[in-house]
Design a protein around this motif. Structure first.
Motif, PDB file in Angstrom:
ATOM      1  N   THR A   1     -12.046  -9.482 -39.261  1.00  0.00           N
ATOM      2  CA  THR A   1     -10.955  -8.507 -39.252  1.00  0.00           C
ATOM      3  C   THR A   1     -10.870  -7.799 -37.904  1.00  0.00           C
ATOM      4  OG1 THR A   1     -11.250  -8.164 -41.631  1.00  0.00           O
ATOM      5  CG2 THR A   1      -9.947  -6.528 -40.444  1.00  0.00           C
ATOM      6  N   PHE A   2     -12.016  -7.473 -37.316  1.00  0.00           N
ATOM      7  CA  PHE A   2     -12.016  -6.861 -35.986  1.00  0.00           C
ATOM      8  C   PHE A   2     -11.429  -7.825 -34.959  1.00  0.00           C
ATOM      9  CE2 PHE A   2     -14.307  -5.824 -31.950  1.00  0.00           C
ATOM     10  CZ  PHE A   2     -13.705  -4.590 -31.737  1.00  0.00           C
ATOM     11  N   GLY A   3     -11.763  -9.114 -35.091  1.00  0.00           N
ATOM     12  CA  GLY A   3     -11.181 -10.112 -34.201  1.00  0.00           C
ATOM     13  C   GLY A   3      -9.669 -10.185 -34.345  1.00  0.00           C
TER      14      GLY A   3
ATOM     15  N   VAL B   1      -6.821  -9.452 -31.474  1.00  0.00           N
ATOM     16  CA  VAL B   1      -5.768 -10.418 -31.149  1.00  0.00           C
ATOM     17  C   VAL B   1      -4.392  -9.768 -31.198  1.00  0.00           C
ATOM     18  CG1 VAL B   1      -4.631 -12.524 -31.989  1.00  0.00           C
ATOM     19  CG2 VAL B   1      -7.119 -12.428 -31.835  1.00  0.00           C
ATOM     20  N   GLY B   2      -4.261  -8.700 -31.995  1.00  0.00           N
ATOM     21  CA  GLY B   2      -2.992  -7.991 -32.038  1.00  0.00           C
ATOM     22  C   GLY B   2      -2.310  -7.930 -33.381  1.00  0.00           C
TER      23      GLY B   2
ATOM     24  N   ALA C   1       1.003  -5.576 -42.415  1.00  0.00           N
ATOM     25  CA  ALA C   1       0.751  -6.469 -43.552  1.00  0.00           C
ATOM     26  C   ALA C   1      -0.115  -7.663 -43.156  1.00  0.00           C
ATOM     27  CB  ALA C   1       2.079  -6.951 -44.146  1.00  0.00           C
ATOM     28  N   GLU C   2       0.112  -8.210 -41.967  1.00  0.00           N
ATOM     29  CA  GLU C   2      -0.659  -9.384 -41.550  1.00  0.00           C
ATOM     30  C   GLU C   2      -2.145  -9.050 -41.457  1.00  0.00           C
ATOM     31  OE1 GLU C   2       2.133  -8.378 -40.052  1.00  0.00           O
ATOM     32  OE2 GLU C   2       3.452  -9.973 -40.799  1.00  0.00           O
TER      33      GLU C   2
ATOM     34  N   GLY D   1      -6.923   4.374 -39.890  1.00  0.00           N
ATOM     35  CA  GLY D   1      -6.648   4.101 -38.485  1.00  0.00           C
ATOM     36  C   GLY D   1      -5.190   3.830 -38.189  1.00  0.00           C
ATOM     37  N   GLY D   2      -4.349   3.738 -39.242  1.00  0.00           N
ATOM     38  CA  GLY D   2      -2.941   3.450 -39.045  1.00  0.00           C
ATOM     39  C   GLY D   2      -2.649   2.034 -38.661  1.00  0.00           C
ATOM     40  N   TRP D   3      -3.549   1.103 -39.007  1.00  0.00           N
ATOM     41  CA  TRP D   3      -3.405  -0.298 -38.587  1.00  0.00           C
ATOM     42  C   TRP D   3      -2.727  -1.152 -39.647  1.00  0.00           C
ATOM     43  CZ3 TRP D   3      -9.006   1.047 -37.594  1.00  0.00           C
ATOM     44  CH2 TRP D   3      -9.144   1.672 -36.337  1.00  0.00           C
ATOM     45  N   ILE D   4      -2.684  -0.673 -40.894  1.00  0.00           N
ATOM     46  CA  ILE D   4      -1.996  -1.470 -41.932  1.00  0.00           C
ATOM     47  C   ILE D   4      -1.044  -0.544 -42.701  1.00  0.00           C
ATOM     48  CG2 ILE D   4      -3.925  -3.069 -42.182  1.00  0.00           C
ATOM     49  CD1 ILE D   4      -4.634  -1.695 -44.805  1.00  0.00           C
TER      50      ILE D   4
END
Length: 313
Positions: free
Chosen positions: A243-245, A249-250, A254-255, A310-313
């Motif tokens: 998941t960190f990878g 990658v960007g 949802a992805e 973290g606001g990432w998803i």
């Protein structure tokens, strides 16, 4: 977060119910080792292929086809498999390495991962999750066949024999057979699809009852350290690294969320069936499934909380 937690519990609780039913049925003598061997073979050769075939032909392969995500998912899966195998060489005895590796990298994406993706992201989660599931079924079964063949006392491990074992794997045959039906949107006659659904619906309950019938306190104690070690790889190290990878990658939103759910899913029940087919340590396989399924209710919620915070998803 409460909704995700309850959804996870709603998915994992029936799994444990079937496992404990298997324990009970074995204890009172309604099933025995002969039944478990026969039923496991039925799941591997008939009901699971039917489940995979029907699941793939209903997937919309055109809806969420994302080459970048599929490439990353493929690379991460291969890297996770290599990591699990290297870790097994260090941690597991030779005879148990194939079972250890399979338990440490093979997730239950088709049931738990896909269900959680659908719960979080609706139709988009279903379409993207189904494409990932179709891809991962090929990889999981191919890689599992390879590593089990290398360490199995009954499967030849030279390259040609492994290749033939892969091509003869009923799960892989079902995926390859379903691909053109899904791509060209070819339907089945209603009576045939209904009959196939009856067969497919037997898969999870029958596989879990067989696992439960194999479980005992003695086998859990015997497999304890090894099962916990494989479960740590499956539920902590691989989800965190992969998941960190994906984040580096960007991937976001949802992805990234769906990738995490797939990397963090517990070990698939079919790994027990393949362990039995390879004449491997099926007690270790069963113990890994139980531990990772229990852990998923905790690790999934922690991971989703961190990613949302973290606001990432």
């Amino acid at each position: 977060m409460l909704g995700i937690f309850l959804e996870t519990v709603n998915i994992t609780a029936p799994v444990f119910a079937m496992l404990f039913l298997g324990v009970l049925l074995k204890r009172i003598g309604w099933i025995n080792d002969g039944f478990i061997i026969t039923a496991s073979a039925l799941v591997f050769n008939a009901t699971m292929p039917a489940l995979l075939f029907l699941g793939i032909i209903h997937a919309d392969l055109h809806a969420a086809l994302q080459p970048k995500l599929l490439i990353y998912f493929t690379v991460a899966t291969l890297a996770g498999f290599a990591f699990a195998w290297g870790y097994a060489i260090w941690r597991a005895p030779l005879i148990d390495r194939g079972i250890f590796v399979q338990g440490a990298f093979r997730g239950n994406n088709g049931v738990i991962g896909l269900a959680l993706a659908a719960s979080m992201y609706g139709d988009y989660g279903i379409s993207l999750g189904a494409i990932l599931a179709a891809l991962i079924i090929l990889f999981y079964n191919t890689l599992s066949t390879i590593v089990l063949a290398v360490y199995s006392p009954v499967i030849k491990s030279d390259p040609w024999s492994i290749f033939k074992s892969i091509l003869a794997n009923p799960l892989i045959i079902s995926v390859l057979a379903a691909a053109p039906f899904a791509y060209f949107s070819i339907g089945l006659p209603k009576w045939l699809e209904t009959s196939g659904s009856y067969l497919a619906q037997m898969t999870l309950p029958l596989a879990l009852i067989c696992i439960g019938g194999t479980l005992s306190l003695a086998s859990l104690r015997k497999s304890g350290k090894l099962a916990i070690s494989a479960s740590m790889v499956k539920m902590i190290w691989l989800p965190v690294i992969c998941t960190f990878g994906a984040w580096l990658v960007g991937f976001r939103h949802a992805e990234l969320g769906i990738l995490f759910l797939y990397f963090g899913s517990p070990t698939a029940a079919v790994s027990f069936v393949m362990a039995r087919a390879a004449n491997g340590n099926h007690e270790l396989a069963a113990a890994i499934i139980v531990i990772t399924t229990l852990a998923a209710a905790v690790t999934t919620n922690i991971g989703i909380f961190i990613l949302q915070w973290g606001g990432w998803i």
